[in-house]
Design a protein around this motif. Structure first.
Motif, PDB file in Angstrom:
ATOM      1  N   MET A   1     -11.478 -16.703-112.016  1.00  0.00           N
ATOM      2  CA  MET A   1     -10.743 -17.769-112.389  1.00  0.00           C
ATOM      3  C   MET A   1     -11.816 -18.198-113.740  1.00  0.00           C
ATOM      4  SD  MET A   1      -8.160 -19.529-112.231  1.00  0.00           S
ATOM      5  CE  MET A   1      -7.689 -18.913-110.781  1.00  0.00           C
ATOM      6  N   TYR A   2     -10.791 -18.345-114.822  1.00  0.00           N
ATOM      7  CA  TYR A   2     -11.291 -18.573-116.120  1.00  0.00           C
ATOM      8  C   TYR A   2     -10.403 -19.725-116.783  1.00  0.00           C
ATOM      9  CZ  TYR A   2     -12.920 -13.897-115.109  1.00  0.00           C
ATOM     10  OH  TYR A   2     -13.559 -12.751-114.624  1.00  0.00           O
ATOM     11  N   VAL A   3     -11.073 -20.503-117.500  1.00  0.00           N
ATOM     12  CA  VAL A   3     -10.389 -21.462-118.448  1.00  0.00           C
ATOM     13  C   VAL A   3     -11.367 -21.516-119.695  1.00  0.00           C
ATOM     14  CG1 VAL A   3      -9.708 -23.023-116.545  1.00  0.00           C
ATOM     15  CG2 VAL A   3     -11.961 -23.451-117.473  1.00  0.00           C
ATOM     16  N   ASP A   4     -10.409 -21.498-120.553  1.00  0.00           N
ATOM     17  CA  ASP A   4     -11.091 -21.714-122.168  1.00  0.00           C
ATOM     18  C   ASP A   4     -11.265 -23.126-122.464  1.00  0.00           C
ATOM     19  OD1 ASP A   4      -8.528 -22.441-123.128  1.00  0.00           O
ATOM     20  OD2 ASP A   4      -8.431 -20.792-124.075  1.00  0.00           O
ATOM     21  N   ASN A   5     -11.728 -23.073-123.862  1.00  0.00           N
ATOM     22  CA  ASN A   5     -12.155 -24.495-124.234  1.00  0.00           C
ATOM     23  C   ASN A   5     -11.130 -24.871-125.286  1.00  0.00           C
ATOM     24  OD1 ASN A   5     -12.904 -22.730-126.321  1.00  0.00           O
ATOM     25  ND2 ASN A   5     -15.121 -23.381-126.329  1.00  0.00           N
ATOM     26  N   MET A  18      -5.730 -21.260-118.594  1.00  0.00           N
ATOM     27  CA  MET A  18      -6.223 -20.895-117.402  1.00  0.00           C
ATOM     28  C   MET A  18      -5.752 -19.423-116.904  1.00  0.00           C
ATOM     29  SD  MET A  18      -6.487 -22.786-113.578  1.00  0.00           S
ATOM     30  CE  MET A  18      -4.550 -22.446-113.377  1.00  0.00           C
ATOM     31  N   LEU A  19      -6.642 -18.635-116.859  1.00  0.00           N
ATOM     32  CA  LEU A  19      -6.124 -17.308-116.280  1.00  0.00           C
ATOM     33  C   LEU A  19      -7.143 -16.654-115.109  1.00  0.00           C
ATOM     34  CD1 LEU A  19      -7.822 -14.789-117.966  1.00  0.00           C
ATOM     35  CD2 LEU A  19      -6.437 -15.711-119.564  1.00  0.00           C
ATOM     36  N   ALA A  20      -6.801 -15.692-114.531  1.00  0.00           N
ATOM     37  CA  ALA A  20      -7.479 -15.093-113.216  1.00  0.00           C
ATOM     38  C   ALA A  20      -7.484 -13.689-113.172  1.00  0.00           C
ATOM     39  CB  ALA A  20      -7.049 -15.732-112.094  1.00  0.00           C
ATOM     40  N   ILE A  64     -14.366 -20.247-114.432  1.00  0.00           N
ATOM     41  CA  ILE A  64     -15.618 -20.149-114.967  1.00  0.00           C
ATOM     42  C   ILE A  64     -15.310 -20.637-116.660  1.00  0.00           C
ATOM     43  CG2 ILE A  64     -16.813 -18.049-116.277  1.00  0.00           C
ATOM     44  CD1 ILE A  64     -16.507 -16.734-113.688  1.00  0.00           C
ATOM     45  N   GLU A  65     -16.076 -21.486-117.071  1.00  0.00           N
ATOM     46  CA  GLU A  65     -15.648 -21.803-118.583  1.00  0.00           C
ATOM     47  C   GLU A  65     -16.135 -20.626-119.840  1.00  0.00           C
ATOM     48  OE1 GLU A  65     -16.643 -26.200-119.033  1.00  0.00           O
ATOM     49  OE2 GLU A  65     -18.051 -25.230-117.594  1.00  0.00           O
TER      50      GLU A  65
END
Length: 102
Positions: A1-5, A18-20, A64-65
């Motif tokens: 799982m990922y989120v950008d800034n 947000m993607l995974a 995860i950022e």
């Protein structure tokens, strides 16, 4: 799982992506942070646009950022994964059928 800034203004909110590694994982996190399934965006790349407060909730739950380059690296890796690509195509077809475009 990922989120950008990212800080993309939308309807009074600052949004990020947000993607995974899998679509079920993505939907599970979206459910956990109170996102509605209709906000899912399968067309360009399966993701949710997430307001900052829900981004913070996703991070507390283990997302995860990453920065803009990091999210692009994740997308490239997933686009090279035939299992993910097949799931992505299925999800797009499901979405089109649900929207009456299939």
């Amino acid at each position: 799982m990922y989120v950008d800034n990212a800080n993309i203004p939308f309807r009074g909110h600052l949004m990020c992506h947000m993607l995974a590694d899998s679509i079920p994982e993505l939907h599970a996190m979206a459910d956990a942070i109170g996102m509605q399934r209709r906000w899912f965006q399968p067309k360009s790349f399966p993701h949710y646009d997430v307001p900052r407060d829900r981004r913070d909730a996703a991070v507390r739950l283990g997302a995860i950022e990453v920065d803009r380059r990091g999210i692009v690296r994740v997308m490239r890796r997933l686009r090279a994964d035939p299992v993910f690509v097949a799931a992505m195509k299925q999800e797009r077809e499901r979405h089109a059928d649900a929207m009456g475009h299939g």
